[in-house]
Design an enzyme around this catalytic site. Structure first.
Site, PDB file in Angstrom:
ATOM      1  N   LYS A   1      12.452  -5.772 -31.025  1.00  0.00           N
ATOM      2  CA  LYS A   1      13.903  -6.598 -30.014  1.00  0.00           C
ATOM      3  C   LYS A   1      14.927  -6.700 -30.658  1.00  0.00           C
ATOM      4  O   LYS A   1      15.108  -6.819 -32.015  1.00  0.00           O
ATOM      5  CB  LYS A   1      13.213  -8.023 -29.725  1.00  0.00           C
ATOM      6  CG  LYS A   1      13.790  -8.891 -28.839  1.00  0.00           C
ATOM      7  CD  LYS A   1      13.115 -10.105 -28.560  1.00  0.00           C
ATOM      8  CE  LYS A   1      13.914 -11.157 -27.512  1.00  0.00           C
ATOM      9  NZ  LYS A   1      13.337 -12.333 -27.223  1.00  0.00           N
TER      10      LYS A   1
ATOM     11  N   SER B   1      12.456 -13.379 -22.726  1.00  0.00           N
ATOM     12  CA  SER B   1      13.871 -12.600 -23.110  1.00  0.00           C
ATOM     13  C   SER B   1      13.352 -11.040 -23.832  1.00  0.00           C
ATOM     14  O   SER B   1      14.092 -10.165 -23.974  1.00  0.00           O
ATOM     15  CB  SER B   1      14.477 -13.340 -24.076  1.00  0.00           C
ATOM     16  OG  SER B   1      13.951 -13.718 -25.314  1.00  0.00           O
TER      17      SER B   1
ATOM     18  N   SER C   1       9.052 -16.144 -24.140  1.00  0.00           N
ATOM     19  CA  SER C   1       9.582 -14.911 -24.210  1.00  0.00           C
ATOM     20  C   SER C   1       8.375 -13.807 -24.746  1.00  0.00           C
ATOM     21  O   SER C   1       8.750 -12.592 -24.627  1.00  0.00           O
ATOM     22  CB  SER C   1      10.838 -14.769 -25.093  1.00  0.00           C
ATOM     23  OG  SER C   1      11.775 -15.818 -24.676  1.00  0.00           O
TER      24      SER C   1
END
Length: 596
Positions: free
Chosen positions: A73, A147, A171
């Site tokens: 990420k 996210s 997330s």
């Protein structure tokens, strides 16, 4: 497309039916077919070459994640690769990798890309990014969840074995639910957040996406190392789980919310039945204090912690940030100090109540999310629908619980999954339950259609790796206790190939040697070989200070093991003691000189 589950790849590497470069080429081919909104930065073969060479210099028996492709990420640092946190104007290039990333690299994992996310990790939808809305891997009309949107899509698509996300409010779990993945939200502080752009620093967790629970457990074994450089890092005992016989808590039916999604409601009750068939006993619990704690995350002062992370940047660069992100981060400025303490007192009251509830069961079972929305729906109502997706997730880090999201069913459009919740330190217990539940669901892995592979986590944890020591870690020397504390098993005494020069490192502290490879002027150095589990090996490596490191050492019989290798700089200040070829003989020499 090949099966990217870790045990499948490792088996191919070990029996010689598959090569690392072949796997990476296949992974990159799959990446080409993935929507561009998944990626922020992809690494080409030239940038991957150092990682490939490192792995090819070892064997699958030496590296627990030998040749395993993964993605990161893009709020987590990878050395030399830009970190954007989903905001181009925020971009910086880190000089070193995040602590957890470095552990994975040293274990042989290959980083393929940095992935898209809701900007500054603020959102559960995957649509709040200037790089585009990341679609669901099963139905592109629906959200991927956020996210950690790109990280989940990448694993589901089969272009990598696992990925790193972050999880402050859900997330690392919501995207797992929407993409048919296991999502481990570890105990707070179990995975270091050093090298991660913070959202709420006191709550943030690095999370793991994988296609099955044992893969998540493998990654946890390597990455779950205490980091003295992270003030929130902590070392927790992680007992193994048991099979069946669990008592699990389920919210009262009137406390459940599915936001009009009848398919998700049906799948949740089916998941309860699956757990009962696995040997579990359902107990109804009062979920209200969990809900009240969850409401504190965005209606209370913790939203102000997001301002502490990136608020100044947003105020100085308002045009660089998406409107929804800016609105959320700046919304906490009106909260007063008395309100902060008032919310902390309320949270403690809620935790006292939830701890009593959760202590009465082995774990709590909830939907991971009550529904899944179309991208168009979220774009029309970005805040309200995002809030709905956090109904079952927002309380988790505030209350200091561990969680595993596990897929259990499919609807007519997207996957469904549940979350298992337990106190901090119960991560492996939850993974063991998740493995049985995923197996009972009879789902295939990710989106690729391969059967889900299962390994008992006890077997994964018991894998051993050999380590050669030649100085302060030998029996009878000051640092040997580190090996004892990690449960290392003595294997044998050996000598290296006659290709190493030995230096005594000057300076304060415990006297240590360093080895430099020199095939012309080297000697055969005395060593002891120890066996460590994958988790213990990772922890040991994390404790080694520069200029020392773990590299590949050739033994006199021609075999190669992991062992201490020093950086070349020590030749400028260390004392060359190659003539002794044995740390014990050198220290005896020093003691003899002192006696005189």
């Amino acid at each position: 497309m090949i099966d990217m589950q870790i045990s499948s790849l490792l088996e191919g590497y070990k029996n010689g039916t598959r090569g690392v470069r072949e796997v990476i080429r296949e992974a990159m081919a799959v990446m080409d077919s993935v929507p561009g909104e998944v990626w922020i930065e992809r690494l080409d073969l030239e940038r991957l070459e150092p990682y490939l060479k490192y792995v090819e210099a070892a064997t699958p028996a030496e590296l627990p994640l030998y040749g395993i492709p993964f993605v990161i990420k893009d709020n987590i640092d990878l050395a030399g690769v830009p970190t954007t946190a989903g905001c181009p104007d925020f971009t910086y290039i880190p000089g070193e990798s995040a602590f957890v990333v470095q552990r994975l690299l040293e274990a042989g994992a290959i980083p393929l890309a940095k992935t898209n996310l809701d900007q500054f990790a603020t959102g559960l939808v995957g649509t709040r990014s200037p790089y585009g809305a990341c679609p669901n891997s099963f139905d592109p009309e629906y959200v991927s969840g956020g996210s950690s949107s790109g990280s989940a899509y990448a694993v589901a698509s089969g272009c990598c074995s696992f990925s790193l996300g972050t999880d402050t409010a859900g997330s690392g779990r919501v995207p797992a639910c929407f993409n048919n993945l296991v999502g481990l939200k570890p105990s707070r502080g179990l995975l270091s957040c050093r090298g991660v752009v913070p959202a709420c620093r006191s709550l943030d967790c690095v999370s793991i996406f994988a296609q099955n629970s044992s893969d998540a457990g493998r990654v946890l074994n390597v990455a779950g190392v205490y980091d003295e450089g992270d003030a929130y890092s902590r070392s927790l005992p992680l007992p193994a789980g048991s099979s069946g016989g669990w008592k699990f808590g389920v919210p009262k039916s009137e406390q459940l919310k599915f936001f009009g999604n009848a398919e998700y409601e049906k799948e949740f009750y089916r998941s309860i039945t699956l757990l009962e068939e696995c040997g579990g006993e359902k107990v109804e619990i009062d979920f209200q204090p969990f809900i009240e704690a969850a409401n504190l995350l965005y209606s209370g002062p913790w939203v102000n912690e997001r301002y502490a992370a990136v608020g100044e940047f947003i105020e100085n660069n308002p045009g660089s940030v998406l409107e929804t992100t800016r609105k959320i981060v700046l919304s906490g400025l009106a909260i007063t100090a008395p309100e902060v303490f008032g919310a902390m007192y309320k949270l403690q009251e809620y935790k006292q109540r939830t701890d009593m509830i959760i202590d009465g069961v082995d774990f709590v079972l909830t939907p991971t999310a009550g529904t899944c929305y179309r991208i168009s729906e979220v774009q029309a109502e970005p805040i309200e629908l995002n809030t709905n997706l956090g109904f079952y997730t927002n309380y988790m880090n505030l209350l200091d619980y561990a969680a595993v999201a596990v897929p259990t069913g499919m609807t007519s459009t997207v996957p469904f999954g549940v979350t298992l919740v337990a106190p901090a330190g119960h991560d492996r217990k939850l993974l063991a339950v998740a493995a049985e539940l995923q197996q009972a669901s009879e789902l295939t892995a990710g989106r690729g259609g391969y059967p889900v592979l299962y390994e008992a986590l006890s077997e994964v944890e018991s894998e051993s790796f050999e380590l050669a020591v030649c100085g302060a870690h030998l029996k009878g020397f000051p640092l040997h206790r580190q090996l004892v504390e990690l449960g290392a098993e003595f294997a044998r005494e050996v000598r290296s190939a006659p290709e190493y020069r030995m230096y005594a490192l000057s300076g304060g502290g415990i006297l240590k040697p360093g080895l430099i490879h020199d095939s012309e002027a080297g000697a055969a150095v005395y060593m002891e070989i120890y066996r460590l589990t994958a988790a213990a090996f990772g922890k040991f490596v994390s404790m080694i200070p520069a200029p020392l490191g773990i590299g590949k050492v050739k033994l006199e019989d021609g075999s190669v093991v992991s062992g201490f290798i020093a950086e070349a700089e020590i030749t400028g200040y260390g004392t060359d003691i190659t003539a002794f070829a044995d740390w014990r003989r050198y220290t005896e020499y020093l003691q003899g000189n002192k006696a005189e």
